[in-house]
Write a protein that holds these residues in place. Sequence first.
Motif, PDB file in Angstrom:
ATOM      1  N   ASP A 213       0.835  -1.210   0.000  1.00 44.22           N
ATOM      2  CA  ASP A 213       0.000   0.000   0.000  1.00 44.22           C
ATOM      3  C   ASP A 213       0.865   1.254   0.000  1.00 44.22           C
ATOM      4  N   PRO A 214       0.784   2.087  -1.041  1.00 44.94           N
ATOM      5  CA  PRO A 214       1.598   3.305  -1.057  1.00 44.94           C
ATOM      6  C   PRO A 214       1.199   4.310   0.010  1.00 44.94           C
ATOM      7  N   ALA A 215      -0.020   4.206   0.541  1.00 44.53           N
ATOM      8  CA  ALA A 215      -0.502   5.174   1.526  1.00 44.53           C
ATOM      9  C   ALA A 215      -0.345   4.692   2.963  1.00 44.53           C
ATOM     10  N   SER A 216       0.334   3.573   3.171  1.00 44.42           N
ATOM     11  CA  SER A 216       0.639   3.098   4.527  1.00 44.42           C
ATOM     12  C   SER A 216       2.134   3.285   4.777  1.00 44.42           C
ATOM     13  N   SER A 217       2.482   4.148   5.722  1.00 45.77           N
ATOM     14  CA  SER A 217       3.895   4.450   5.971  1.00 45.77           C
ATOM     15  C   SER A 217       4.562   3.320   6.739  1.00 45.77           C
ATOM     16  N   ARG A 218       5.856   3.193   6.550  1.00 44.68           N
ATOM     17  CA  ARG A 218       6.626   2.095   7.113  1.00 44.68           C
ATOM     18  C   ARG A 218       7.495   2.561   8.280  1.00 44.68           C
ATOM     19  N   THR A 222      10.764   8.236   6.728  1.00 45.60           N
ATOM     20  CA  THR A 222      10.440   9.615   7.073  1.00 45.60           C
ATOM     21  C   THR A 222       9.253  10.096   6.247  1.00 45.60           C
ATOM     22  N   PHE A 223       8.611  11.135   6.729  1.00 44.35           N
ATOM     23  CA  PHE A 223       7.504  11.706   5.964  1.00 44.35           C
ATOM     24  C   PHE A 223       7.978  12.173   4.603  1.00 44.35           C
ATOM     25  N   TRP A 224       9.175  12.721   4.524  1.00 44.69           N
ATOM     26  CA  TRP A 224       9.671  13.292   3.266  1.00 44.69           C
ATOM     27  C   TRP A 224      10.002  12.212   2.245  1.00 44.69           C
ATOM     28  N   THR A 225      10.272  10.994   2.706  1.00 47.89           N
ATOM     29  CA  THR A 225      10.421   9.861   1.793  1.00 47.89           C
ATOM     30  C   THR A 225       9.061   9.297   1.414  1.00 47.89           C
ATOM     31  N   PHE A 226       8.161   9.267   2.391  1.00 46.78           N
ATOM     32  CA  PHE A 226       6.817   8.749   2.172  1.00 46.78           C
ATOM     33  C   PHE A 226       6.022   9.608   1.193  1.00 46.78           C
ATOM     34  N   LEU A 227       6.175  10.935   1.266  1.00 42.41           N
ATOM     35  CA  LEU A 227       5.341  11.844   0.479  1.00 42.41           C
ATOM     36  C   LEU A 227       5.370  11.528  -1.022  1.00 42.41           C
ATOM     37  N   PRO A 228       6.545  11.508  -1.679  1.00 46.10           N
ATOM     38  CA  PRO A 228       6.526  11.185  -3.110  1.00 46.10           C
ATOM     39  C   PRO A 228       6.088   9.756  -3.392  1.00 46.10           C
ATOM     40  N   ARG A 229       6.427   8.819  -2.500  1.00 45.09           N
ATOM     41  CA  ARG A 229       6.013   7.426  -2.710  1.00 45.09           C
ATOM     42  C   ARG A 229       4.496   7.302  -2.699  1.00 45.09           C
ATOM     43  N   SER A 230       3.850   7.996  -1.771  1.00 42.14           N
ATOM     44  CA  SER A 230       2.399   7.922  -1.679  1.00 42.14           C
ATOM     45  C   SER A 230       1.721   8.678  -2.818  1.00 42.14           C
ATOM     46  N   VAL A 231       2.229   9.869  -3.135  1.00 45.33           N
ATOM     47  CA  VAL A 231       1.617  10.675  -4.199  1.00 45.33           C
ATOM     48  C   VAL A 231       1.654   9.935  -5.532  1.00 45.33           C
ATOM     49  N   PHE A 232       2.842   9.497  -5.943  1.00 42.90           N
ATOM     50  CA  PHE A 232       2.974   8.855  -7.255  1.00 42.90           C
ATOM     51  C   PHE A 232       2.475   7.413  -7.242  1.00 42.90           C
ATOM     52  N   GLY A 233       2.652   6.735  -6.110  1.00 45.93           N
ATOM     53  CA  GLY A 233       2.145   5.371  -6.001  1.00 45.93           C
ATOM     54  C   GLY A 233       0.631   5.323  -6.040  1.00 45.93           C
ATOM     55  N   SER A 234      -0.018   6.279  -5.376  1.00 48.71           N
ATOM     56  CA  SER A 234      -1.483   6.331  -5.380  1.00 48.71           C
ATOM     57  C   SER A 234      -2.022   6.684  -6.755  1.00 48.71           C
ATOM     58  N   LEU A 235      -1.333   7.587  -7.444  1.00 49.73           N
ATOM     59  CA  LEU A 235      -1.731   7.955  -8.801  1.00 49.73           C
ATOM     60  C   LEU A 235      -1.640   6.743  -9.726  1.00 49.73           C
ATOM     61  N   LYS A 236      -0.524   6.033  -9.657  1.00 51.88           N
ATOM     62  CA  LYS A 236      -0.339   4.842 -10.491  1.00 51.88           C
ATOM     63  C   LYS A 236      -1.391   3.787 -10.173  1.00 51.88           C
ATOM     64  N   SER A 237      -1.653   3.598  -8.887  1.00 49.79           N
ATOM     65  CA  SER A 237      -2.633   2.601  -8.459  1.00 49.79           C
ATOM     66  C   SER A 237      -4.036   2.958  -8.942  1.00 49.79           C
ATOM     67  N   ALA A 238      -4.413   4.219  -8.811  1.00 47.38           N
ATOM     68  CA  ALA A 238      -5.751   4.652  -9.239  1.00 47.38           C
ATOM     69  C   ALA A 238      -5.953   4.391 -10.723  1.00 47.38           C
ATOM     70  N   TRP A 239      -4.943   4.748 -11.521  1.00 47.41           N
ATOM     71  CA  TRP A 239      -5.051   4.547 -12.971  1.00 47.41           C
ATOM     72  C   TRP A 239      -5.159   3.062 -13.303  1.00 47.41           C
ATOM     73  N   SER A 240      -4.365   2.236 -12.637  1.00 47.88           N
ATOM     74  CA  SER A 240      -4.390   0.798 -12.887  1.00 47.88           C
ATOM     75  C   SER A 240      -5.735   0.188 -12.504  1.00 47.88           C
ATOM     76  N   LEU A 241      -6.255   0.584 -11.348  1.00 53.04           N
ATOM     77  CA  LEU A 241      -7.542   0.058 -10.894  1.00 53.04           C
ATOM     78  C   LEU A 241      -8.662   0.413 -11.862  1.00 53.04           C
ATOM     79  N   GLU A 242      -8.664   1.644 -12.320  1.00 52.36           N
ATOM     80  CA  GLU A 242      -9.737   2.090 -13.202  1.00 52.36           C
ATOM     81  C   GLU A 242      -9.577   1.479 -14.599  1.00 52.36           C
ATOM     82  N   ALA A 243      -8.341   1.347 -15.058  1.00 53.73           N
ATOM     83  CA  ALA A 243      -8.104   0.723 -16.364  1.00 53.73           C
ATOM     84  C   ALA A 243      -8.569  -0.732 -16.351  1.00 53.73           C
ATOM     85  N   ASN A 244      -8.280  -1.440 -15.279  1.00 56.44           N
ATOM     86  CA  ASN A 244      -8.718  -2.835 -15.168  1.00 56.44           C
ATOM     87  C   ASN A 244     -10.231  -2.943 -15.123  1.00 56.44           C
ATOM     88  N   ARG A 245     -10.875  -2.033 -14.423  1.00 51.29           N
ATOM     89  CA  ARG A 245     -12.346  -2.055 -14.344  1.00 51.29           C
ATOM     90  C   ARG A 245     -12.965  -1.868 -15.720  1.00 51.29           C
TER      91      ARG A 245
END
Length: 420
Positions: A213-218, A222-245
């Motif tokens: 999960d890109p939106a679950s921090s480890r 750090t927050f500053w490492t998490f921020l780009p991972r969550s932003v771009f990971g969530s974007l990629k995930s959203a597109w993939s989920l909707e494309a599959n649907r």
Amino acid sequence: MANQTVDDGLVDATQWRDKKRHLWLLGLVPPTAIFMATGLIALMNWLSGVLDWGWLGAVSPIWWWIGPMLIYVLLPILDVFFGPDGQNPPEELMEELEADKYYRYCTYVYIPFQFASLVFAAYLWTAGPGGRFGDLSWLGVDGGSLGLASKIGLTFSIGLMGGIGINTAHELGHKKVSMERWLSKVTLSQTFYGHFFIEHNRGHHVRVATPEDPASSRFGETFWTFLPRSVFGSLKSAWSLEANRLRKAGKPVFHPSNDVLNAWAMSVVLWGALAAIFGWQVLPFMVIQAIYGFSLLETVNYLEHYGLRRKQNERGRYERTTPSHSWNSDHICTNIFLYHLQRHSDHHANPTRRYQTLRSFDEAPNLPSGYASMITVAYFPPLWRKIMDKRVIAHYDGDLTLANLQPGKEARLLAANGQA
């Protein structure tokens, strides 16, 4: 089992009343804050001239920073002063409370104020001598236009409103009523974060508290490492989920029913309309406020599941989400401003449940203070780790192998905890 407070465990359900019923209207402070700030600035500038108190006019621009003052100063103080909420609704009243439409109207009304403030702020940003809509002499602003510091404060205040607006969209987007789901996307248009509507519901809620999960921090992240991972990971995930649907429905990815694309289209229309009305000069304002707005959402994401991990069985399947997989806080003031988002465990257990019926759980791990306080802590990694790492370790009874560890740091983190 939910917290058994005097309100839900020892008092007859017929005697129970929601003490916060009318306090939920305080959720309108963020989308109206810029109007309050404008009034205060006009008053202080007028008094400065009448009383010949030049200092009063000199300090008046501080109110353009009303948003950051609210989230970083006032709410943390109020959380400490008023403390935990301590009230859970009785089980017998859940259905009645859920059906009470007053509560959903409290979220609906946020939206028109949000957009009124956004339009007004766009005017304030672009106003000046020779401007399309005149200058700000009526406010007593020197030179008739905002200075750089005032513009930055205004932008952050509107960005904060947009960030809290994402939380409003979060509340509406989980509901089964089609109008509320549509309003969720409308609310997200300010921050150009419409894909959150897809990723949060169909991605985060499925993969929460897992390394996937890109939106679950480890733990150790750090927050500053998490921020780009969550932003771009969530974007990629959203597109993939909707494309599959859409593929399963026999439709092309680029189709009007693509909820990522139609949500983004709302942002294009909104931003384009503001640029057409106020000129291209408004676009830097829109970009900065959007980035700050969705960064606030991601800060909350960071603190909600830090280091927590669901167990896997021998087939690699994750256990169901339980209250132990979300960090909670029951501080009443932030509860009111964020529609009980801090009761995050119950939200993950019951995603469609409306905010007024969410409960606080005894077995959920708790943050030391409200979300508003912890947002600031998250910005400073050494302070965050000093406060939170020991809580994660205690939550797993010292066994860090059970935690969601930052990849590449596992050996060092385990060694530091004596588990090399």
